[in-house]
Structure formats: structure tokens, C-alpha cells
Design a protein around this motif. Structure first.
Motif, mmCIF file in Angstrom:
data_model
loop_
_atom_site.group_PDB
_atom_site.id
_atom_site.type_symbol
_atom_site.label_atom_id
_atom_site.label_comp_id
_atom_site.label_asym_id
_atom_site.label_seq_id
_atom_site.Cartn_x
_atom_site.Cartn_y
_atom_site.Cartn_z
ATOM 1 N N VAL A 103 2.046 3.613 4.549
ATOM 2 C CA VAL A 103 2.958 2.687 4.141
ATOM 3 C C VAL A 103 2.976 2.506 4.476
ATOM 4 O O VAL A 103 3.656 1.655 5.861
ATOM 5 C CB VAL A 103 4.051 3.203 3.274
ATOM 6 N N TYR B 283 11.212 0.371 -10.459
ATOM 7 C CA TYR B 283 10.578 0.919 -9.526
ATOM 8 C C TYR B 283 9.621 0.123 -8.084
ATOM 9 O O TYR B 283 10.322 -0.518 -7.368
ATOM 10 C CB TYR B 283 9.029 1.501 -9.907
ATOM 11 N N ILE B 284 9.697 0.416 -6.785
ATOM 12 C CA ILE B 284 9.033 0.467 -6.008
ATOM 13 C C ILE B 284 8.247 0.243 -5.349
ATOM 14 O O ILE B 284 7.500 2.094 -5.797
ATOM 15 C CB ILE B 284 10.207 1.580 -4.556
ATOM 16 N N GLU B 285 7.262 -0.587 -5.090
ATOM 17 C CA GLU B 285 6.048 -0.674 -5.165
ATOM 18 C C GLU B 285 5.485 -0.315 -3.419
ATOM 19 O O GLU B 285 6.144 -0.929 -2.592
ATOM 20 C CB GLU B 285 5.592 -1.841 -5.900
ATOM 21 N N GLU B 286 4.738 0.635 -3.155
ATOM 22 C CA GLU B 286 4.468 0.422 -2.208
ATOM 23 C C GLU B 286 2.789 0.370 -1.552
ATOM 24 O O GLU B 286 1.821 0.284 -2.718
ATOM 25 C CB GLU B 286 4.317 2.547 -1.305
ATOM 26 N N THR B 287 2.917 -0.564 -0.542
ATOM 27 C CA THR B 287 1.059 -0.642 0.066
ATOM 28 C C THR B 287 0.929 0.372 1.046
ATOM 29 O O THR B 287 2.019 0.265 2.089
ATOM 30 C CB THR B 287 1.099 -1.731 0.692
ATOM 31 N N VAL B 288 0.146 0.693 1.396
ATOM 32 C CA VAL B 288 -1.118 1.762 2.341
ATOM 33 C C VAL B 288 -2.113 0.938 2.536
ATOM 34 O O VAL B 288 -2.962 1.012 1.564
ATOM 35 C CB VAL B 288 -1.103 3.762 1.124
ATOM 36 N N ALA C 14 3.776 -1.394 3.598
ATOM 37 C CA ALA C 14 4.932 -2.696 2.931
ATOM 38 C C ALA C 14 4.995 -2.094 2.298
ATOM 39 O O ALA C 14 4.887 -0.575 1.453
ATOM 40 C CB ALA C 14 4.096 -4.149 2.196
ATOM 41 N N THR C 15 6.691 -2.104 1.160
ATOM 42 C CA THR C 15 7.400 -1.675 0.740
ATOM 43 C C THR C 15 7.816 -3.028 -0.346
ATOM 44 O O THR C 15 7.896 -4.022 0.764
ATOM 45 C CB THR C 15 8.452 -0.899 0.334
ATOM 46 N N ASN C 16 8.352 -3.245 -2.357
ATOM 47 C CA ASN C 16 8.520 -3.641 -2.199
ATOM 48 C C ASN C 16 9.125 -3.731 -3.921
ATOM 49 O O ASN C 16 8.743 -3.213 -4.320
ATOM 50 C CB ASN C 16 7.562 -4.508 -3.309
ATOM 51 N N VAL C 17 10.791 -3.820 -3.849
ATOM 52 C CA VAL C 17 11.170 -3.569 -5.103
ATOM 53 C C VAL C 17 11.440 -4.518 -5.254
ATOM 54 O O VAL C 17 11.633 -5.424 -5.726
ATOM 55 C CB VAL C 17 12.930 -3.275 -4.544
#
Length: 202
Positions: A66, A55-60, A68-71
Motif C-alpha cells: 500500500v 469506502y477507503i481507496e488504497e493504491t498498491v 497511498a490511501t484515500n478516504v
């Protein structure tokens, strides 16, 4: 000469059904074993750690932007079965035996007749005569001798010859069709390993 009905009765339906049933049973066994082997291969084949995106984790932020994103990938090797691939199981659901026959019969007659007539008529006449004289009586009357012979032959002949010929022509052609339907079915309960999710303990 065999009749059309006898030709139809000669079709080996029993043997065809038996052979088809054995072929289906043998084919079904091969299909099941192939699906089980595929399930084992899927369970044993692993994808390396970090090769599957889970999954792809997003920080808002507070405005829902958004920042930051974290794969997130798999941190442990993952089997193809766990990845989601499943073997397919198939089953013969319907089988049809269809036999088509085309039978044609032709009979030819021929007759040859000969008539003959002959009429013969023959007629033969023979007349013989003689005259003798001698002495006074002979002088006055003489002696005469006459003989006649008439022969008539009539012959009539009639002939009649007849020849009958009959010829049979028998043609037959046939086709057979063996058709079966193969449909996917749910796998047996224990044929495919289940995946259980276990939470990691810190």
C-alpha cells in the motif's frame, strides 16, 4: 345463592373479546402510522456532504504494498434512509384472553336442642268421722258416721325444642390476563422509499 357455574357464566367473555379486538385494531393503526412517519423522517433527514465514509481507496505497487490511501466520503447530502436506516413495522400476531377464578363455598350447620321433663305427683287423703248416741239403741249401738276422701293427681309433661341454623360463606376471587404478541414484519412495498443508484455522466 348463585352457584359456581353461574359465576363462571357471568364472566363477560364477549365484552372482553370485543374490547381487546378494538384495542388491538387501534394499536395496530397507531403502530403503522408511526412507522410511516419514521420512514418519512428518515428520508427527509440528511447527512451533510463529507460526513459519511463510503469506502477507503488504497493504491498498491507491483509488490502489492500500500503506497497511498484515500478516504472517500459522500460528496452530496445523504438521507438517513439512503444511509441504511429503515423504519420497523410491527404486527399483532397472537392474542390470548385468560381468566382465572377461585371460588370457595362453605356451609356451616348448627343445631340446638332442648329437652325438658317434669313429673308431678300429689296425693291428698281426707277422713271425716262422727259418732252420735241417744236413747237405748243409741246406748247399745250408737251412731257412727265415717267418710273418707282420697285425691291423687299425677301430671307428666315433656318438652322438646330444636333450633336449626345454617350459614353459607361464599368467597370468590378472579384475575384476568390479556396477552398479545407483537412481532416485526416486513414493511409494505410502497411504505419505504427505495434507493436507486445512478451512474454520473461526464
Amino acid at each position: 345463592m348463585a352457584s359456581v357455574g353461574q359465576k363462571l357464566l357471568d364472566v363477560p367473555f364477549g365484552d372482553m373479546i370485543k374490547e381487546m379486538a378494538f384495542a388491538i385494531a387501534e394499536g395496530q393503526t397507531a403502530l403503522d402510522m408511526n412507522s410511516i412517519n419514521v420512514a418519512q423522517a428518515l428520508a427527509e433527514t440528511e447527512l451533510e456532504a463529507g460526513s459519511v465514509i463510503l469506502y477507503i481507496e488504497e493504491t498498491v505497487d507491483a509488490d502489492n504494498n500500500v503506497t497511498a490511501t484515500n478516504v472517500v466520503t459522500n460528496d452530496q447530502p445523504m438521507s438517513l434512509l439512503t444511509y441504511g436506516l429503515e423504519p420497523r413495522f410491527y404486527e399483532f400476531t397472537e392474542s390470548i384472553i385468560e381468566v382465572k377464578m377461585t371460588i370457595s363455598m362453605k356451609r356451616e350447620y348448627s343445631t340446638e336442642k332442648k329437652y325438658g321433663r317434669e313429673f308431678k305427683f300429689t296425693n291428698e287423703s281426707k277422713i271425716k268421722g262422727s259418732y252420735q248416741s241417744g236413747g237405748l239403741a243409741g246406748l247399745l249401738f250408737g251412731k257412727a258416721k265415717v267418710s273418707a276422701e282420697n285425691t291423687t293427681n299425677v301430671a307428666y309433661t315433656s318438652t322438646y325444642d330444636a333450633t336449626y341454623k345454617s350459614k353459607y360463606t361464599f368467597n370468590e376471587s378472579g384475575t384476568s390476563l390479556l396477552r398479545t404478541t407483537l412481532k416485526p414484519v416486513p414493511p409494505p412495498e410502497r411504505a419505504v422509499p427505495t434507493v436507486r443508484v445512478k451512474e454520473a455522466t461526464e
